[in-house]
Motif scaffolding. Sequence first.
Motif, PDB file in Angstrom:
ATOM      1  N   VAL A 173       0.836  -1.212   0.000  1.00  0.00           N
ATOM      2  CA  VAL A 173       0.000   0.000   0.000  1.00  0.00           C
ATOM      3  C   VAL A 173       0.863   1.251   0.000  1.00  0.00           C
ATOM      4  O   VAL A 173       0.625   2.188  -0.764  1.00  0.00           O
ATOM      5  CB  VAL A 173      -0.960   0.009   1.204  1.00  0.00           C
ATOM      6  N   THR A 174       1.886   1.277   0.868  1.00  0.00           N
ATOM      7  CA  THR A 174       2.716   2.491   0.984  1.00  0.00           C
ATOM      8  C   THR A 174       3.480   2.785  -0.299  1.00  0.00           C
ATOM      9  O   THR A 174       3.701   3.946  -0.640  1.00  0.00           O
ATOM     10  CB  THR A 174       3.712   2.375   2.153  1.00  0.00           C
ATOM     11  N   ILE A 175       3.868   1.732  -1.022  1.00  0.00           N
ATOM     12  CA  ILE A 175       4.655   1.926  -2.241  1.00  0.00           C
ATOM     13  C   ILE A 175       3.780   2.218  -3.449  1.00  0.00           C
ATOM     14  O   ILE A 175       4.057   3.139  -4.229  1.00  0.00           O
ATOM     15  CB  ILE A 175       5.536   0.682  -2.518  1.00  0.00           C
ATOM     16  N   ASN A 176       2.720   1.430  -3.607  1.00  0.00           N
ATOM     17  CA  ASN A 176       1.933   1.491  -4.843  1.00  0.00           C
ATOM     18  C   ASN A 176       0.701   2.387  -4.780  1.00  0.00           C
ATOM     19  O   ASN A 176       0.111   2.698  -5.815  1.00  0.00           O
ATOM     20  CB  ASN A 176       1.502   0.075  -5.245  1.00  0.00           C
ATOM     21  N   TYR A 177       0.310   2.803  -3.565  1.00  0.00           N
ATOM     22  CA  TYR A 177      -0.882   3.647  -3.433  1.00  0.00           C
ATOM     23  C   TYR A 177      -0.584   4.819  -2.493  1.00  0.00           C
ATOM     24  O   TYR A 177      -1.234   4.976  -1.464  1.00  0.00           O
ATOM     25  CB  TYR A 177      -2.055   2.814  -2.907  1.00  0.00           C
ATOM     26  N   PRO A 178       0.406   5.637  -2.836  1.00  0.00           N
ATOM     27  CA  PRO A 178       0.834   6.710  -1.923  1.00  0.00           C
ATOM     28  C   PRO A 178      -0.227   7.774  -1.660  1.00  0.00           C
ATOM     29  O   PRO A 178      -0.116   8.506  -0.672  1.00  0.00           O
ATOM     30  CB  PRO A 178       2.055   7.318  -2.638  1.00  0.00           C
ATOM     31  N   ASP A 179      -1.222   7.873  -2.531  1.00  0.00           N
ATOM     32  CA  ASP A 179      -2.276   8.877  -2.344  1.00  0.00           C
ATOM     33  C   ASP A 179      -3.539   8.287  -1.728  1.00  0.00           C
ATOM     34  O   ASP A 179      -4.561   8.970  -1.622  1.00  0.00           O
ATOM     35  CB  ASP A 179      -2.625   9.531  -3.691  1.00  0.00           C
ATOM     36  N   SER A 180      -3.471   7.036  -1.328  1.00  0.00           N
ATOM     37  CA  SER A 180      -4.647   6.378  -0.754  1.00  0.00           C
ATOM     38  C   SER A 180      -4.983   6.933   0.624  1.00  0.00           C
ATOM     39  O   SER A 180      -4.107   7.421   1.360  1.00  0.00           O
ATOM     40  CB  SER A 180      -4.384   4.875  -0.636  1.00  0.00           C
ATOM     41  N   GLU A 181      -6.254   6.822   0.978  1.00  0.00           N
ATOM     42  CA  GLU A 181      -6.701   7.263   2.299  1.00  0.00           C
ATOM     43  C   GLU A 181      -6.122   6.403   3.420  1.00  0.00           C
ATOM     44  O   GLU A 181      -6.112   6.825   4.578  1.00  0.00           O
ATOM     45  CB  GLU A 181      -8.237   7.212   2.374  1.00  0.00           C
ATOM     46  N   VAL A 182      -5.663   5.203   3.079  1.00  0.00           N
ATOM     47  CA  VAL A 182      -5.170   4.289   4.115  1.00  0.00           C
ATOM     48  C   VAL A 182      -3.648   4.213   4.152  1.00  0.00           C
ATOM     49  O   VAL A 182      -3.089   3.365   4.848  1.00  0.00           O
ATOM     50  CB  VAL A 182      -5.764   2.874   3.927  1.00  0.00           C
ATOM     51  N   VAL A 183      -2.963   5.108   3.432  1.00  0.00           N
ATOM     52  CA  VAL A 183      -1.505   5.005   3.392  1.00  0.00           C
ATOM     53  C   VAL A 183      -0.878   5.330   4.747  1.00  0.00           C
ATOM     54  O   VAL A 183       0.117   4.706   5.154  1.00  0.00           O
ATOM     55  CB  VAL A 183      -0.921   5.896   2.270  1.00  0.00           C
ATOM     56  N   GLU A 184      -1.451   6.292   5.486  1.00  0.00           N
ATOM     57  CA  GLU A 184      -0.895   6.635   6.799  1.00  0.00           C
ATOM     58  C   GLU A 184      -0.968   5.446   7.750  1.00  0.00           C
ATOM     59  O   GLU A 184       0.035   5.060   8.368  1.00  0.00           O
ATOM     60  CB  GLU A 184      -1.638   7.829   7.410  1.00  0.00           C
ATOM     61  N   SER A 185      -2.146   4.853   7.860  1.00  0.00           N
ATOM     62  CA  SER A 185      -2.308   3.701   8.747  1.00  0.00           C
ATOM     63  C   SER A 185      -1.450   2.531   8.288  1.00  0.00           C
ATOM     64  O   SER A 185      -0.893   1.796   9.115  1.00  0.00           O
ATOM     65  CB  SER A 185      -3.778   3.276   8.798  1.00  0.00           C
ATOM     66  N   SER A 186      -1.331   2.362   6.970  1.00  0.00           N
ATOM     67  CA  SER A 186      -0.512   1.273   6.447  1.00  0.00           C
ATOM     68  C   SER A 186       0.946   1.444   6.846  1.00  0.00           C
ATOM     69  O   SER A 186       1.629   0.468   7.186  1.00  0.00           O
ATOM     70  CB  SER A 186      -0.631   1.202   4.916  1.00  0.00           C
ATOM     71  N   GLN A 187       1.431   2.679   6.809  1.00  0.00           N
ATOM     72  CA  GLN A 187       2.820   2.928   7.209  1.00  0.00           C
ATOM     73  C   GLN A 187       3.042   2.568   8.678  1.00  0.00           C
ATOM     74  O   GLN A 187       4.033   1.931   9.034  1.00  0.00           O
ATOM     75  CB  GLN A 187       3.183   4.398   6.981  1.00  0.00           C
ATOM     76  N   TYR A 188       2.100   2.943   9.525  1.00  0.00           N
ATOM     77  CA  TYR A 188       2.234   2.629  10.951  1.00  0.00           C
ATOM     78  C   TYR A 188       2.189   1.118  11.183  1.00  0.00           C
ATOM     79  O   TYR A 188       3.028   0.556  11.904  1.00  0.00           O
ATOM     80  CB  TYR A 188       1.122   3.313  11.749  1.00  0.00           C
ATOM     81  N   TYR A 189       1.215   0.446  10.573  1.00  0.00           N
ATOM     82  CA  TYR A 189       1.065  -0.987  10.825  1.00  0.00           C
ATOM     83  C   TYR A 189       2.141  -1.822  10.132  1.00  0.00           C
ATOM     84  O   TYR A 189       2.412  -2.950  10.557  1.00  0.00           O
ATOM     85  CB  TYR A 189      -0.335  -1.447  10.439  1.00  0.00           C
ATOM     86  N   LEU A 190       2.776  -1.274   9.102  1.00  0.00           N
ATOM     87  CA  LEU A 190       3.967  -1.910   8.547  1.00  0.00           C
ATOM     88  C   LEU A 190       5.049  -1.968   9.616  1.00  0.00           C
ATOM     89  O   LEU A 190       5.671  -3.023   9.844  1.00  0.00           O
ATOM     90  CB  LEU A 190       4.457  -1.133   7.326  1.00  0.00           C
ATOM     91  N   ALA A 191       5.271  -0.836  10.289  1.00  0.00           N
ATOM     92  CA  ALA A 191       6.270  -0.786  11.359  1.00  0.00           C
ATOM     93  C   ALA A 191       5.891  -1.738  12.497  1.00  0.00           C
ATOM     94  O   ALA A 191       6.752  -2.454  13.037  1.00  0.00           O
ATOM     95  CB  ALA A 191       6.398   0.642  11.873  1.00  0.00           C
ATOM     96  N   GLU A 192       4.602  -1.754  12.849  1.00  0.00           N
ATOM     97  CA  GLU A 192       4.162  -2.634  13.934  1.00  0.00           C
ATOM     98  C   GLU A 192       4.365  -4.100  13.580  1.00  0.00           C
ATOM     99  O   GLU A 192       4.757  -4.911  14.431  1.00  0.00           O
ATOM    100  CB  GLU A 192       2.695  -2.376  14.266  1.00  0.00           C
ATOM    101  N   SER A 193       4.101  -4.451  12.314  1.00  0.00           N
ATOM    102  CA  SER A 193       4.297  -5.838  11.878  1.00  0.00           C
ATOM    103  C   SER A 193       5.760  -6.250  12.035  1.00  0.00           C
ATOM    104  O   SER A 193       6.067  -7.351  12.518  1.00  0.00           O
ATOM    105  CB  SER A 193       3.867  -5.999  10.415  1.00  0.00           C
ATOM    106  N   LEU A 194       6.651  -5.355  11.624  1.00  0.00           N
ATOM    107  CA  LEU A 194       8.085  -5.641  11.746  1.00  0.00           C
ATOM    108  C   LEU A 194       8.492  -5.768  13.212  1.00  0.00           C
ATOM    109  O   LEU A 194       9.287  -6.644  13.577  1.00  0.00           O
ATOM    110  CB  LEU A 194       8.894  -4.543  11.053  1.00  0.00           C
ATOM    111  N   PHE A 195       7.951  -4.889  14.056  1.00  0.00           N
ATOM    112  CA  PHE A 195       8.255  -4.951  15.484  1.00  0.00           C
ATOM    113  C   PHE A 195       7.825  -6.301  16.059  1.00  0.00           C
ATOM    114  O   PHE A 195       8.574  -6.953  16.799  1.00  0.00           O
ATOM    115  CB  PHE A 195       7.560  -3.813  16.221  1.00  0.00           C
ATOM    116  N   LYS A 196       6.624  -6.737  15.700  1.00  0.00           N
ATOM    117  CA  LYS A 196       6.117  -7.992  16.246  1.00  0.00           C
ATOM    118  C   LYS A 196       6.838  -9.206  15.671  1.00  0.00           C
ATOM    119  O   LYS A 196       6.846 -10.284  16.282  1.00  0.00           O
ATOM    120  CB  LYS A 196       4.610  -8.086  16.014  1.00  0.00           C
TER     121      LYS A 196
END
Length: 305
Positions: free
Chosen positions: A199-222
């Motif tokens: 999502v963060t790479i291919n849909y940078p203008d999406s309404e869900v890109v902000e949340s996707s960036q955060y949960y990408l980090a959370e996934s890596l943390f977990k």
Amino acid sequence: MRKSFLIIFVFIYLIKISPCFCSEEESLYQNSLDSFNSKLFDLSFNQFKRYISLYPDSNKSDSAQFYLAESVFDMEKYEKAITLYENGYRIYPNSNIADKFIFRIAECHFRLKQFNDSQKYFQKVLTQFPKSQFVSAAQYWISECLFQKKQFDNAEKSFLKLLELYPDNKYSAFTKYSLGWIWLNKGEYQKSSDSFKDVTINYPDSEVVESSQYYLAESLFKMGDYKNATVEYEKYITNFPQGTLEEQAYYWLGESYYLIKDYDNARKKYRNIVDRFVNRSEEHTSELQSHSFISYAVFCLKKKK
């Protein structure tokens, strides 16, 4: 003779293009549509209602019925809109916009959080109108209905089917975000991180890109990939200043630095939360802030030792 023919031709052409020569029926329809497009929904509702009563057998009566319902829909009167869409489908079942009536009924039920009814009508679009322009959208919203009903395994299958059948549908970003969220909560962190990253790479203008960036980090943390988690949390803070998850990002960024033993950066991030959020009123003081105070105090104590 030639001159007379030319005059007649010009006169007929002017009749066709000039609003002055429109019939009362056409004029009323166009005025109704103009009101709708100008977002004057009360006015367009009354105008389309009058058009239908005066010209019930018009070749535009199905369209007028649809816009009558649309006027109510756009005023967020969804229960009334359902009745009007249902009337439209009942009266014009063979109309070339019959699928629109059914799709909108499903949307109304979704907005009313009546997910069982919504799913039923979206399924009706797929079953009765397999060549409709709304097929991919109906498949997406069926998936969302399952998601909202917390039937996550079925929602996962439905979202994956959507991507398989319609890989470039307009809901792709939302689909991949929802899949990421499902996988994150199922503990399938590699899948969730891949989906959010997509999502963060291919849909940078999406309404869900902000949340996707955060949960990408959370996934890596977990996953225990704390080094890459720091990178993605830093991206969130940089790309979304004052974002809705900013405070959480600072805290978990501090935790990530701590777990890779970068204590100086960890201390700075904890301190950052204290400095940025401490002035909020007590009722807005979060559990994360409390943890940050404690963590920062621990660092201060270690430093003294």
